[in-house]
Scaffold this active site. Structure first.
Site, PDB file in Angstrom:
ATOM      1  N   ILE A 599     -15.974 -20.680  18.897  1.00 14.99           N
ATOM      2  CA  ILE A 599     -14.771 -21.046  19.905  1.00 14.99           C
ATOM      3  C   ILE A 599     -14.014 -19.810  20.355  1.00 14.99           C
ATOM      4  O   ILE A 599     -13.300 -19.941  21.039  1.00 14.99           O
ATOM      5  CB  ILE A 599     -13.969 -22.075  19.436  1.00 14.99           C
ATOM      6  CG1 ILE A 599     -13.313 -21.854  17.970  1.00 14.99           C
ATOM      7  CG2 ILE A 599     -14.726 -23.505  19.241  1.00 14.99           C
ATOM      8  CD1 ILE A 599     -12.274 -23.014  17.423  1.00 14.99           C
ATOM      9  N   GLY A 600     -14.345 -18.940  19.481  1.00 10.71           N
ATOM     10  CA  GLY A 600     -13.598 -17.481  20.079  1.00 10.71           C
ATOM     11  C   GLY A 600     -13.821 -16.228  18.969  1.00 10.71           C
ATOM     12  O   GLY A 600     -14.393 -16.210  18.059  1.00 10.71           O
ATOM     13  N   VAL A 602     -12.506 -12.720  17.368  1.00 11.27           N
ATOM     14  CA  VAL A 602     -11.262 -11.686  16.982  1.00 11.27           C
ATOM     15  C   VAL A 602     -11.625 -10.270  16.747  1.00 11.27           C
ATOM     16  O   VAL A 602     -12.396 -10.169  15.744  1.00 11.27           O
ATOM     17  CB  VAL A 602     -10.803 -12.462  15.825  1.00 11.27           C
ATOM     18  CG1 VAL A 602      -9.079 -11.964  15.584  1.00 11.27           C
ATOM     19  CG2 VAL A 602     -10.601 -13.942  15.629  1.00 11.27           C
ATOM     20  N   PHE A 605     -15.464  -7.453  14.644  1.00 13.46           N
ATOM     21  CA  PHE A 605     -16.216  -8.040  13.654  1.00 13.46           C
ATOM     22  C   PHE A 605     -15.771  -9.630  13.431  1.00 13.46           C
ATOM     23  O   PHE A 605     -16.618 -10.165  12.525  1.00 13.46           O
ATOM     24  CB  PHE A 605     -16.112  -7.401  12.312  1.00 13.46           C
ATOM     25  CG  PHE A 605     -16.642  -5.922  12.283  1.00 13.46           C
ATOM     26  CD1 PHE A 605     -18.038  -5.716  12.264  1.00 13.46           C
ATOM     27  CD2 PHE A 605     -15.851  -5.064  12.206  1.00 13.46           C
ATOM     28  CE1 PHE A 605     -18.483  -4.608  12.395  1.00 13.46           C
ATOM     29  CE2 PHE A 605     -16.470  -3.617  12.704  1.00 13.46           C
ATOM     30  CZ  PHE A 605     -17.893  -3.420  12.567  1.00 13.46           C
ATOM     31  N   ASP A 719       4.442 -11.025  15.454  1.00  9.83           N
ATOM     32  CA  ASP A 719       3.566 -11.076  16.589  1.00  9.83           C
ATOM     33  C   ASP A 719       3.759 -12.481  16.968  1.00  9.83           C
ATOM     34  O   ASP A 719       2.715 -13.310  17.278  1.00  9.83           O
ATOM     35  CB  ASP A 719       2.133 -10.943  16.008  1.00  9.83           C
ATOM     36  CG  ASP A 719       1.419 -10.819  17.593  1.00  9.83           C
ATOM     37  OD1 ASP A 719       2.096 -10.630  18.592  1.00  9.83           O
ATOM     38  OD2 ASP A 719       0.158 -10.307  17.255  1.00  9.83           O
TER      39      ASP A 719
HETATM   40  O1  ACK Z   1      -7.323 -21.018  22.647  1.00  9.88           O
HETATM   41  P1  ACK Z   1      -8.490 -21.082  21.549  1.00  9.88           P
HETATM   42  O2  ACK Z   1      -9.428 -22.083  21.935  1.00  9.88           O
HETATM   43  O3  ACK Z   1      -7.749 -21.081  20.205  1.00  9.88           O
HETATM   44  O4  ACK Z   1      -9.108 -19.690  21.473  1.00  9.88           O
HETATM   45  C1  ACK Z   1      -8.919 -18.972  20.225  1.00  9.88           C
HETATM   46  C2  ACK Z   1      -9.848 -18.491  19.376  1.00  9.88           C
HETATM   47  O5  ACK Z   1      -9.890 -19.381  18.353  1.00  9.88           O
HETATM   48  C3  ACK Z   1      -9.573 -17.060  18.852  1.00  9.88           C
HETATM   49  O6  ACK Z   1      -8.657 -17.143  18.095  1.00  9.88           O
HETATM   50  C4  ACK Z   1      -9.180 -20.378  18.318  1.00  9.88           C
HETATM   51  N1  ACK Z   1      -8.737 -20.904  17.136  1.00  9.88           N
HETATM   52  C5  ACK Z   1      -8.341 -20.116  16.160  1.00  9.88           C
HETATM   53  N2  ACK Z   1      -7.905 -20.691  15.021  1.00  9.88           N
HETATM   54  C6  ACK Z   1      -7.922 -22.318  15.350  1.00  9.88           C
HETATM   55  C7  ACK Z   1      -7.995 -23.322  14.788  1.00  9.88           C
HETATM   56  N3  ACK Z   1      -7.435 -23.181  13.360  1.00  9.88           N
HETATM   57  N4  ACK Z   1      -8.597 -24.420  15.236  1.00  9.88           N
HETATM   58  C8  ACK Z   1      -8.867 -24.270  16.611  1.00  9.88           C
HETATM   59  N5  ACK Z   1      -8.672 -23.263  17.345  1.00  9.88           N
HETATM   60  C9  ACK Z   1      -8.732 -22.238  16.539  1.00  9.88           C
HETATM   61  C10 ACK Z   1      -8.068 -19.947  19.257  1.00  9.88           C
END
Ligand code: ACK
Length: 922
Positions: A599-600, A602, A605, A719
């Protein structure tokens, strides 16, 4: 003998000439009628009865019929066909020749009456010929046939006889037809009326009741009248086709498949409403398609419907021991408009019977409920069900619900409800009391305030005790004292109890002790008063300097007073980073993780995936999995895991929850709860303008609550930005992205400034943090103000396309972000407060939380948008005391009930509040 002729609505009783042989004649002595065969116009031989005694006077010749059964008729018709000779055409018959005959009848039950007296016959009429003939010349066919009809009422016997009396005419009876009339069987207005014999009189109407045709029901009693001439008259009432049938051609026909008729009416069959069908003919109602339902009260004409889906976006805002629950209506209402909501009390664990739901717990039409009287610092689960008229029929229950778990705040204890005096002497009182009904935590101590009743509260004493009793000594004899007790927990003092009055006993030596005691008391009261004066002066004046600093001090003091409060431990203080991670995070077996999709990303790595986690003995949950792919350095590993070490120390509904870590195999993973709606900034941009102000404030409240928790644990986030807030399916916002590294490395907003070596997210960061890296809770408050702005503007970029340097310059010059569109004045004022240049002037998260709670409790305050004047009322709603006008020493003393010290202070040179401020303890 009887032959009915339905075609002309009559029944023939006799269709031939009377039995006219000589034996049938009567009276026997005058039997002159003769049966003669003649040829008719068509030259067909016919039998006639003739008489022609025109030459002899005083003729009385009778001819009668056999007995004719009446057969229910009440009026019969007699049609006679005959010929008659014109007397003038007969030579020498003057005076004796007649041109008429008489028709008689006699009613009788006897089929064969052997002798009937002449006088028994009743005359019907004298019948004359319309046309008579002059010559008997059969060859020329000039014989003229007459037809005459007479009607007779026959009602008294079973039958009757007819008789023809000749009084000297020349007649030939060709035929006699006897009949009666009926109104024929008919169907009118879906009722059947039987073949009905007409009435006895020419004007009589026979009332007939109809009967409904098959598959029909009486609408109004069907009736008609049968007229004397066999016509039906005046139809009344009628029938309707039964349910499932419609009228076609005077009969009721079954509705065909796909159609229905629910009620007996004159309407036709209807097409089945949407989501329903009928497979057989004659349906009274259409069956719903599978998955669709009809409520008991739904009319058959209504479409079949479905239960609603679950309520959406349930948000909870905790305010001490009450919770405001707000949700959006279900996405699918199932085609109905009767959705209602209920909060399940059985599942609301541990809801007690004294929990209040406002405006109610069930049958709610609104999407907001305030649940109050909850226990302090307790975990609750609230389940909101959406129901409609078919929820019961569908058997759906828990499926259409949404739940939210909250933890109530700490709250001060409730007041002590009663105080007892268990021992009374001349100079002392021993008091005892019960623990408050709602202690809301562990009671740390009780405070007892008391004063002489006569003195009112002008001078009082305070005692503190850990137990629920106290011995109050040094009292004056025979004096009434007023006592108030209050309890204190970690959350602070509760309210004082109501006043309880007790009197000391009388003093055997009143004169000796009184002066001493009074003097001592005056001294001590003066001492207490002066001390009070000094601390109150310091308190008020310092508070006037900053509207927020007082409570900030309080909260700092609180930390000292509450050594039990957990403080965050920096994992970088551990020599072995793995020791920190295993102290604060649970190691998870990689086999219990099921990764579903990425889903994303960071950094270089890192990758974020969604997936499921099934830990033995627990139900499967959705999780987010942050992983660090192979190829990382030691520092990167340490930085990556530091986030889990930090997150693992937190336990708060508005902080992202750590489920565990995978460190024993690669890739390294951090498993957190899954937040369905992702990052707040992207979520808001996607739903631009779709939330109510209260919903937005609810989100901000959640973030403030999470930040208060972090600041209470002395954790500085550094942040805080909408991109680092995650939102779940219930719109609950949780603070995420911990650990120092990502501020420096991963955040795309972080940039190098000219003054510091490290990267900083300029637009979100307070000036002192940018300038000299002074990161504190107060700099987090600045960032929180920016998050507020992002939320209210639905994810707009702060300072739009200004570059970082211009932003820094603008802030230095005093520029602040303006209120976003439709921003309530109070919210923008709160943002501006967060962006105070002096960090001590900024509100604390606790104050922000209180402020937002007040706004949520009084949504009216959010209605004032920017145009309607900024500022002046704002401080009233934040901290009323900062609006106190400049007081004189005298006014101030009056306000705290110590005006009697005015002269003493004036004599000592304290004439202004500023001079009082200079007063020291010494
Ligand atoms: O906006 P998003 O869908 O929400 O895209 C970012 C991506 O991962 C990179 O940080 C998603 N993300 C991060 N932690 C979580 C979480 N605990 N539950 C759902 N999405 C998450 C974040």
């Amino acid at each position: 003998m009887l032959a009915c002729d339905a075609s002309n609505d009559s029944c023939e009783l006799e269709d031939k000439v009377p039995q006219g042989d000589r034996k049938g004649c009567f009276p026997q002595w005058a039997c002159s009628w003769e049966e003669v065969s003649i040829m008719d116009e068509k030259n067909i031989p016919i039998r006639t009865y003739q008489v022609c005694n025109v030459l002899e006077p005083n003729q009385n010749n009778w001819l009668r019929t056999d007995w004719i059964p009446r057969s229910g008729a009440q009026r019969v018709y007699v049609e006679v066909k005959f010929t008659l000779r014109d007397c003038n055409s007969l030579p020498g018959v003057t005076g004796t020749c007649k041109e008429t005959f008489n028709l008689y009848y006699h009613e009788s039950n006897e089929v064969r009456e052997s002798y009937i007296k002449e006088s028994s016959f009743i005359k019907v009429d004298t019948v004359a010929a319309d046309e008579s003939f002059t010559q008997v010349d059969v060859g020329d066919r000039i014989m003229k046939l007459n037809t005459e009809v007479r009607d007779v009422k026959v009602t008294t016997r079973k039958g009757f006889y007819l008789a023809f009396q000749d009084v000297g005419a020349c007649i030939a009876l060709v035929s006699v037809r006897v009949f009666y009339k009926t109104c024929p069987l008919t169907i009118r207005n879906l009722a059947t009326f039987p073949d009905t014999v007409t009435g006895a009189d020419t004007s009589s109407l026979v009332e007939v009741r109809g009967s409904c045709v098959n598959q029909s029901e009486e609408r109004e009693e069907p009736k008609m009248y049968c007229g004397a001439d066999g016509e039906w008259l005046v139809p009344i009432g009628g029938c309707f086709c039964s349910p499932g049938y419609e009228e076609k051609g005077g009969a009721c026909k079954a509705c065909s498949a796909g159609f229905y008729k629910a009620k007996s009416s004159d309407a036709g069959c209807f097409k089945c409403p949407p989501h329903s069908h009928s497979v057989r003919d004659g349906a009274t109602v259409c069956d719903c398609h599978s998955g669709f339902f009809r409520a008991d009260s739904d009319p058959p004409s209504m479409a079949c419907t479905q239960p609603p889906s679950a309520p959406q976006q349930l948000i909870s805002v905790v305010n001490e021991t009450s919770v405001v629950l707000e949700w959006a209506p279900p996405r699918r209402l199932g085609g109905r408009s009767d959705t209602s909501y209920s909060l399940d009390s059985q599942l609301c664990l541990p809801c007690g019977s004294d929990v209040l739901f406002s405006p109610g717990q069930t049958g709610l039409k609104t999407t907001r409920v305030v649940v109050s009287e909850l226990r302090a610092h307790t975990h609750y689960t609230f389940i909101v069900h959406a129901r409609n008229g078919v929820s019961q029929a569908s058997g759906a229950g828990a499926a259409q619900s949404v739940s939210v778990s909250v933890t109530t705040n700490q709250a001060a204890p409730s007041p002590v409800s009663s105080i007892l005096a268990i021992d009374v002497t001349r100079h002392s009182l021993s008091l005892s009391w019960q623990q408050p009904d709602r202690p809301n935590g562990v009671i740390l101590e009780y405070e007892v305030k008391f004063y002489e009743k006569d003195q009112k509260e002008r001078s009082y004493r305070i005692m503190r005790t850990f137990s629920r009793s106290v011995d109050v000594t040094g009292l004056n004899p025979l004096t009434v004292y007023v006592f108030h007790v209050r309890a204190r927990t970690a959350a602070g003092y509760g309210e004082f109890s109501a006043p309880f009055e007790f009197s000391t006993n009388s003093d055997p030596f009143p004169l000796i002790g009184e002066g001493v005691n009074s003097a001592f008391l005056l001294l001590s009261v003066s001492g207490v008063g002066i001390l009070l004066l000094i601390s109150a002066a310091v308190f008020i004046i310092s508070r006037r300097r900053s509207k927020y600093s007082k409570t900030k001090q309080d909260s700092e003091e609180e930390k000292h007073l509450n050594p039990g409060v957990k403080i965050y431990v920096d994992p970088f203080t551990y020599e072995d980073p793995d020791q920190a991670i295993h102290e604060f995070a649970k190691e998870i077996d990689v086999s219990s993780i099921h990764i579903e999709k990425v889903i994303g990303m960071v950094g270089e790595f890192g990758e974020v995936c969604s997936g499921r986690l099934r830990v033995q003995g627990k139900r499967e949950i959705y999780v987010a999995i942050k992983s660090l792919k192979a190829g990382y350095s030691d520092k990167q590993r340490r930085d990556f895991l530091s986030e889990a070490s930090i997150m693992g120390q937190f336990d708060h509904p508005n902080i992202i929850r750590l489920e565990g870590v995978v460190t024993r195999c690669k890739p390294l993973m951090i498993i957190t709860e899954y937040m369905e709606n992702g990052s707040l900034d992207a979520f808001l941009r996607k739903h631009d303008g779709q939330f109510t102000v209260i919903q937005l404030v609810g989100m901000l409240r959640g973030i403030a609550s999470g930040m208060k928790y972090l600041s209470d644990m002395s954790y500085v986030h550094r942040d805080l930005a909408a991109r680092n807030i995650l939102v779940n399916s219930n719109l609950v916002c949780k603070v995420s992205d911990f650990g120092l590294s990502r501020v420096l490395e991963d955040d795309p907003e972080a940039a190098y400034t000219t003054r510091v070596r490290r990267k900083i997210p300029i637009r979100w960061t307070a000036p002192e943090a940018i300038t000299y890296r002074k990161f504190t809770t107060a700099s987090d408050v600045w960032s929180y103000g920016i998050v507020m702005w992002e939320v209210v503007s639905y994810g707009e970029r702060p300072y739009w396309d200004m570059n970082n340097q211009d932003v820094i310059k603008a802030i230095e010059e005093g520029y602040r972000l303006p209120a976003p569109m439709d921003c309530p004045v109070v919210l923008h004022q709160l943002m501006l407060d967060c962006w105070e240049r002096e960090r001590a002037e900024r509100p604390t998260f606790s104050q922000i939380l209180n402020m937002l709670d007040k706004l949520i409790r009084n949504p009216g305050t959010l209605r004032t948008m920017l145009e309607s004047g900024m500022g002046s009322e704002v401080c009233v709603s934040v901290l009323p005391e900062v609006c106190v006008p400049e007081w004189s020493v005298c006014e101030w003393l009056q306000s705290i009930g110590l005006e009697r010290y005015r002269d003493t202070l004036a004599a000592a040179g304290y004439t202004s509040l500023d001079s009082l401020l200079a007063l020291t303890h010494q």
